[in-house]
Design a protein around this motif. Structure first.
Motif, mmCIF file in Angstrom:
data_model
loop_
_atom_site.group_PDB
_atom_site.id
_atom_site.type_symbol
_atom_site.label_atom_id
_atom_site.label_comp_id
_atom_site.label_asym_id
_atom_site.label_seq_id
_atom_site.Cartn_x
_atom_site.Cartn_y
_atom_site.Cartn_z
ATOM 1 N N LYS A 226 68.878 29.142 55.390
ATOM 2 C CA LYS A 226 70.116 28.372 55.356
ATOM 3 C C LYS A 226 70.906 28.422 55.189
ATOM 4 C CE LYS A 226 70.930 23.689 52.959
ATOM 5 N NZ LYS A 226 70.715 23.344 51.555
ATOM 6 N N LEU A 227 72.086 29.701 55.052
ATOM 7 C CA LEU A 227 73.059 30.607 55.174
ATOM 8 C C LEU A 227 73.254 30.471 56.471
ATOM 9 C CD1 LEU A 227 74.474 31.868 51.921
ATOM 10 C CD2 LEU A 227 75.162 29.852 53.454
ATOM 11 N N LYS A 228 72.120 31.602 57.435
ATOM 12 C CA LYS A 228 72.476 32.325 58.099
ATOM 13 C C LYS A 228 70.675 32.360 58.541
ATOM 14 C CE LYS A 228 75.043 35.687 60.701
ATOM 15 N NZ LYS A 228 75.337 36.995 60.992
ATOM 16 N N PRO A 229 70.332 31.804 59.582
ATOM 17 C CA PRO A 229 68.718 31.494 60.178
ATOM 18 C C PRO A 229 67.956 32.591 60.923
ATOM 19 C CG PRO A 229 69.957 30.045 61.232
ATOM 20 C CD PRO A 229 70.940 30.451 60.872
ATOM 21 N N PHE A 230 67.289 33.160 60.349
ATOM 22 C CA PHE A 230 65.877 34.166 60.500
ATOM 23 C C PHE A 230 65.356 33.677 61.632
ATOM 24 C CE2 PHE A 230 65.897 34.876 55.860
ATOM 25 C CZ PHE A 230 67.090 36.477 55.848
ATOM 26 N N HIS A 231 65.025 34.555 63.118
ATOM 27 C CA HIS A 231 65.057 33.718 64.436
ATOM 28 C C HIS A 231 63.638 34.219 64.102
ATOM 29 C CE1 HIS A 231 68.792 34.080 65.954
ATOM 30 N NE2 HIS A 231 68.320 33.269 65.636
ATOM 31 N N VAL A 232 62.811 35.191 63.453
ATOM 32 C CA VAL A 232 61.221 35.625 63.291
ATOM 33 C C VAL A 232 61.538 36.680 61.922
ATOM 34 C CG1 VAL A 232 61.974 38.258 63.499
ATOM 35 C CG2 VAL A 232 59.706 37.148 64.368
ATOM 36 N N MET A 233 60.090 36.047 61.306
ATOM 37 C CA MET A 233 59.681 36.985 59.682
ATOM 38 C C MET A 233 58.127 37.786 60.049
ATOM 39 S SD MET A 233 58.639 34.429 56.483
ATOM 40 C CE MET A 233 57.085 34.114 57.271
ATOM 41 N N ILE A 234 58.568 39.411 59.863
ATOM 42 C CA ILE A 234 57.918 40.177 59.797
ATOM 43 C C ILE A 234 57.132 40.761 58.686
ATOM 44 C CG2 ILE A 234 57.038 42.671 60.921
ATOM 45 C CD1 ILE A 234 60.011 42.506 63.077
ATOM 46 N N GLY A 235 55.513 40.572 58.790
ATOM 47 C CA GLY A 235 54.683 40.803 58.088
ATOM 48 C C GLY A 235 54.112 41.884 57.862
ATOM 49 N N GLY A 236 54.703 42.706 57.420
ATOM 50 C CA GLY A 236 54.165 44.022 57.770
ATOM 51 C C GLY A 236 52.984 44.987 56.746
ATOM 52 N N GLY A 237 51.848 43.982 56.186
ATOM 53 C CA GLY A 237 50.399 43.890 56.094
ATOM 54 C C GLY A 237 50.033 43.210 54.599
ATOM 55 N N ASP A 238 49.279 42.443 54.022
ATOM 56 C CA ASP A 238 48.950 42.429 52.237
ATOM 57 C C ASP A 238 49.530 40.825 52.948
ATOM 58 O OD1 ASP A 238 47.424 44.904 52.656
ATOM 59 O OD2 ASP A 238 49.066 45.856 51.843
ATOM 60 N N GLN A 239 49.614 40.362 53.825
ATOM 61 C CA GLN A 239 50.096 38.802 53.734
ATOM 62 C C GLN A 239 49.955 37.919 52.266
ATOM 63 O OE1 GLN A 239 51.571 41.006 55.936
ATOM 64 N NE2 GLN A 239 50.280 40.428 57.030
ATOM 65 N N ILE A 240 48.216 39.052 52.467
ATOM 66 C CA ILE A 240 47.211 37.718 51.145
ATOM 67 C C ILE A 240 46.463 38.954 50.902
ATOM 68 C CG2 ILE A 240 45.379 37.313 52.876
ATOM 69 C CD1 ILE A 240 45.313 34.465 51.768
ATOM 70 N N TYR A 241 46.362 38.188 49.153
ATOM 71 C CA TYR A 241 45.069 39.298 48.678
ATOM 72 C C TYR A 241 44.055 38.413 48.441
ATOM 73 C CZ TYR A 241 49.279 43.293 47.269
ATOM 74 O OH TYR A 241 50.280 44.050 47.596
ATOM 75 N N ASN A 242 43.101 39.158 48.737
ATOM 76 C CA ASN A 242 41.828 39.320 48.853
ATOM 77 C C ASN A 242 40.633 39.465 48.138
ATOM 78 O OD1 ASN A 242 41.656 36.665 50.332
ATOM 79 N ND2 ASN A 242 41.948 38.064 52.107
ATOM 80 N N ASP A 243 41.230 40.564 46.742
ATOM 81 C CA ASP A 243 40.667 41.903 45.935
ATOM 82 C C ASP A 243 39.714 40.963 44.956
ATOM 83 O OD1 ASP A 243 41.879 43.196 47.754
ATOM 84 O OD2 ASP A 243 43.685 43.703 46.350
ATOM 85 N N GLY A 244 39.999 39.614 44.769
ATOM 86 C CA GLY A 244 39.433 38.876 43.988
ATOM 87 C C GLY A 244 38.153 38.654 44.194
ATOM 88 N N ILE A 245 37.955 38.454 45.071
ATOM 89 C CA ILE A 245 36.653 38.142 45.383
ATOM 90 C C ILE A 245 35.261 39.371 44.818
ATOM 91 C CG2 ILE A 245 36.460 39.643 47.820
ATOM 92 C CD1 ILE A 245 35.224 37.282 49.110
ATOM 93 N N ARG A 246 35.981 39.895 44.836
ATOM 94 C CA ARG A 246 34.930 41.155 43.463
ATOM 95 C C ARG A 246 34.829 40.557 42.085
ATOM 96 N NH1 ARG A 246 37.457 46.052 40.767
ATOM 97 N NH2 ARG A 246 39.262 46.046 42.027
ATOM 98 N N VAL A 247 35.951 40.050 42.227
ATOM 99 C CA VAL A 247 36.310 39.716 40.387
ATOM 100 C C VAL A 247 35.886 38.237 40.139
ATOM 101 C CG1 VAL A 247 37.969 39.617 38.201
ATOM 102 C CG2 VAL A 247 37.377 41.563 40.136
ATOM 103 N N GLU A 248 36.435 37.406 40.602
ATOM 104 C CA GLU A 248 36.318 36.379 40.172
ATOM 105 C C GLU A 248 35.707 35.624 41.353
ATOM 106 O OE1 GLU A 248 40.129 35.609 39.344
ATOM 107 O OE2 GLU A 248 40.995 35.734 41.800
ATOM 108 N N GLY A 249 35.093 35.904 42.191
ATOM 109 C CA GLY A 249 34.351 35.477 43.700
ATOM 110 C C GLY A 249 32.852 35.605 43.595
ATOM 111 N N PRO A 250 32.099 35.452 44.949
ATOM 112 C CA PRO A 250 30.949 36.054 45.026
ATOM 113 C C PRO A 250 30.006 37.206 45.150
ATOM 114 C CG PRO A 250 31.753 35.591 47.169
ATOM 115 C CD PRO A 250 32.764 34.824 45.676
ATOM 116 N N LEU A 251 30.939 38.325 44.983
ATOM 117 C CA LEU A 251 31.094 39.418 44.635
ATOM 118 C C LEU A 251 30.507 40.378 43.895
ATOM 119 C CD1 LEU A 251 32.448 40.792 48.558
ATOM 120 C CD2 LEU A 251 30.224 40.519 48.184
ATOM 121 N N ARG A 252 30.646 38.791 42.636
ATOM 122 C CA ARG A 252 31.444 40.127 41.372
ATOM 123 C C ARG A 252 29.904 40.680 40.865
ATOM 124 N NH1 ARG A 252 32.750 35.877 36.116
ATOM 125 N NH2 ARG A 252 32.210 38.092 34.274
ATOM 126 N N HIS A 253 29.055 40.027 41.184
ATOM 127 C CA HIS A 253 27.973 40.589 40.482
ATOM 128 C C HIS A 253 27.199 42.224 41.791
ATOM 129 C CE1 HIS A 253 26.717 36.958 37.657
ATOM 130 N NE2 HIS A 253 26.956 36.653 39.115
#
Length: 741
Positions: A226-253
């Protein structure tokens, strides 16, 4: 009307995040500030029920035949299926912050009365003159539809603010009426972009999310924006964590299966595929509609690469026979599908490959099930590959698609290369040798025809490349002394947290194997660094490398050995490695950061190059105590980075975090003095690095190297969280240095 996404199976059950606009149980955004929705029914003509979005992405710049420069990007909206084609309304509403205002000033010339719809990009565009853009359908099945709006915007004499609206689109919850609208900024044709960089935007399995206040550092991102805008936002990996699929999701068993052979041969049948697909889709919707991350996604254009947690923890770094199991092959393809859709606004070409390709014998039923998964769905064919992609020649070892590296321009003087260091990864390689050749061929082509305009090349890697060695720890974890402990673990459950549930190896090894400095990647890393140095010398360009993954803030540097006595301004070997991680995940214990700092020796790369970390952190943030007194090079606190040219422009002034706001001390020029080693400042931009640096606020430019013209050097600022437990609003303190021009 198609089924509601809340009916989908495999829903993530990660604890809800607090704050305005928090995610509801159906995976949609609540009534957060600045997120208008319509509370009326969904059966009105022309209405579009939003599931997720809008998300804005930047792709590239291009030059037209009449010497105009265009900004290319897109907006993504995920909606209920079976609806008419939505539209987007786009208009330029005035100058950016610090620019001249309206009519003549915003664009630097008299504006015309004609409409430009962002497609084709004429030389003139009227302020407040809206254009309409129809969406392109990327993918649709019975429960979702992905729509992309392509934006092509002419750049002008000054930075400009743009607004886009989605007429008729609404969220299903909340009471605010009116259209969904967002604002974003594009630089002038004379500017390089102002960059925000982040990584590790999620939580590891078992983390107390509430104790870490969720996505709170995104509040600080938006405050500075808001003070000084960014023109671009670079995501360096792991923008989301999908690891829960093995704990609380369908890969648990499957993950809990104790027999390794049963895990290896477990089929990835149609029901399991559908459940995993549902999980990934719902997890993306949950995460990308949670504030304040959701607001940033809609107003700061993104450029992303992926890493393991975008798939599942450690993907690519487990043993080869385990990586080829049907389950891992299957979830890899599902992860790629949603990575392409959500993060790149691109239909997943791997789907078409799967439908037509013969089944590889070593990929088991994972491929067969993926064939079934696209039956009855619409998938837009990728008839033209966007020029920003550098596609690998061959599919990855565990996925039937090619790596997707990115080359683009970040404004006038900065080029960007994002290396896909996950698709081709195994325990013994990061990228194929021919992929490196493709990357450098593209760099040579681009730099050969830019006639010296590009002064900086920013390279994005998933993990640090100039980082203390942890080979000694690798040796311990692979040594025979681990054997008895593994036996006790299998028989009696001793040291259960030490071993992963997938291939039975020590859990930390997949993280260590990911490092460029790992023993197995040493030769590949060294060859890559030498090729980068050769490129810098050939084209007189300064290279800066971005990396994340390690949940620490640090700054590594490569540089010519002091005995060569080469001034930094002439040193093509000087490359800074900006290590910023994590913006959301919890940091490691203080003892780990101190241990890494103790390993901060000067390492030799051949006979000409040294590397070590910069002593950047002159104090702990605020009144916190996060490191030992001797540790000034690693910071175990959540953070993000800001990168911009150092030459001064119209600047605002921001008090740096919890500091007193006293004037910062301008560095002295030591570029021509006798060179010292990297445990000392190597040039003027590294003098007074930390909170006293003139760029540390993240808003002010340092002004360093301005006398050299062409935007000067690169100011690098780390905004470091002060105290997650006492401050739930994500306040940070800044630490800065400037990369030599």
């Amino acid at each position: 009307m198609a089924n509601n996404p809340s009916d989908r199976q495999g829903q993530p059950t990660t604890p809800q995040l607090g704050g305005e606009g928090q995610l509801g149980s159906e995976g949609r955004r609540g009534n957060g500030a600045g997120q208008p929705s319509n509370s009326q029914g969904a059966d009105r003509a022309g209405d579009f029920e939003m599931i997720c979005g809008p998300l804005i992405r930047y792709t590239r710049m291009s030059d037209t035949s009449h010497n105009a420069r265009l900004w290319h990007g897109s907006v993504l909206a995920v909606m209920q299926p079976g609806l008419a084609t939505p539209e987007l309304r786009l208009r330029c509403i005035g100058a950016g912050i610090g620019g001249e205002s309206h009519e003549k000033g915003v664009l630097g010339h008299e504006t015309s009365g004609g409409n430009t719809n962002g497609i084709g990009g004429g030389a003139h565009i009227s302020i407040n003159s809206a254009s309409t853009i129809s969406a392109r359908k990327l993918f649709e099945d019975r429960q979702m539809a992905f729509w992309r709006f392509d934006l092509d915007i002419p750049l002008h004499e000054n930075e400009a603010q743009w607004e886009y609206k989605l007429p008729g689109a609404y969220y299903t919850s909340g009471s605010l009426g009116g259209p969904i609208s967002r604002y974003f900024y594009v630089p002038s044709k004379h500017e390089s972009m102002r960059i925000m960089f982040h990584s590790c935007n999620g939580f590891s399995v078992g983390t107390d999310v509430d104790a870490w206040a969720g996505l709170t550092l995104w509040n600080d991102v938006l405050r500075i924006h808001k003070l000084k805008p960014f023109h671009v936002m670079i995501g360096g990996g792991d923008q989301i964590y999908n690891d829960g699929i093995r704990v609380e999701g369908p890969l648990r068993h499957w993950a809990e299966e104790e027999n390794p052979r049963q895990r290896r041969v477990h089929p990835f049948g149609e029901q399991l595929r559908q459940d995993c697909d549902d999980y990934f889709f719902r997890n993306y919707c949950r995460w990308y509609t949670t504030e304040p991350f959701a607001s940033a996604n809609g107003q700061i254009p993104q450029v992303n690469i992926w890493d393991d947690h975008d798939i599942i923890d450690g993907f690519g770094s487990y043993t080869d026979h385990f990586m080829r199991t049907p389950v891992f092959v299957g979830i890899g393809h599902i992860a790629f599908k949603y990575y392409m859709l959500f993060q790149h606004h691109t239909p997943p070409p791997v789907a078409a490959d799967i439908l037509s390709a013969p089944r590889p014998s070593d990929h088991g039923s994972g491929i067969d099930s993926m064939r079934e998964g696209y039956n009855g769905a619409y998938l837009m064919p990728e008839t033209e590959v966007d020029p920003s992609w550098i596609l690998g020649n061959s599919p990855g070892p565990y996925l039937t698609q090619r790596s997707r590296n990115i080359y683009t321009r970040l404004g006038k003087r900065i080029a960007f290369l994002g290396v896909d260091a996950r698709t081709e990864r195994t325990r013994h390689q990061i990228n194929y040798p021919e992929t490196y050749d493709l990357i450098f061929d593209r760099l040579n082509t681009e730099f050969s025809r830019n006639t010296g305009e590009i002064k900086h090349l920013i390279i994005l890697l998933g993990v640090p490349i100039a980082y203390p060695r942890l080979v000694w720890l690798e040796n311990i974890l692979r040594s025979p002394i681990i054997g008895p402990i593994r036996f006790l673990n299998k028989r009696f459950g001793v040291a259960g947290g030490l071993f992963n549930k997938f291939d039975g190896a020590v859990d930390l090894l997949d993280d260590l194997d990911d490092h460029y400095t790992a023993r197995t990647h040493k030769q590949e890393r060294n060859e890559f660094v030498h090729r980068l140095q050769d490129h810098a010398q050939r084209y007189s360009v300064r290279i800066t490398i971005l990396g994340g993954d390690v949940h620490l803030a640090a700054a590594g540097r490569f540089y010519s050995r002091p005995r060569l006595n080469i001034p930094i301004v002439q040193d093509h070997r000087y490359m800074a490695n900006v290590i910023s991680s994590a913006i959301t995940n919890k940091p490691p214990p203080q003892a780990v950061a101190n241990m890494v700092a103790r390993r901060n020796r000067i390492h030799r790369l051949g006979g000409t190059t040294d590397e070590t970390l910069l002593d950047l952190f002159d104090k702990n943030p605020g009144d916190s105590v996060k490191t030992a007194k001797y540790n000034h090079c690693t910071m175990p606190s959540r953070n993000f980075a800001i990168i911009s040219e150092s030459a001064p422009s119209n600047t605002l002034h921001l008090t740096n975090g919890a500091s007193s706001g006293s004037p910062t001390t301008p560095p002295t020029d030591n570029s021509n003095r006798r060179r010292r080693d990297g445990h000392h400042p190597l040039h003027a931009g590294e003098e007074n690095a930390g909170t006293a640096h003139p760029a540390a606020s993240g808003v002010d430019n340092s002004g360093l190297f301005a006398e050299l013209g062409d935007g000067g050097g690169l100011d690098v600022v780390y905004r470091v969280e002060i105290n997650a437990k006492r401050d739930r609003d994500g306040r940070t303190e800044g630490y800065g240095f400037t990369g030599e021009f």
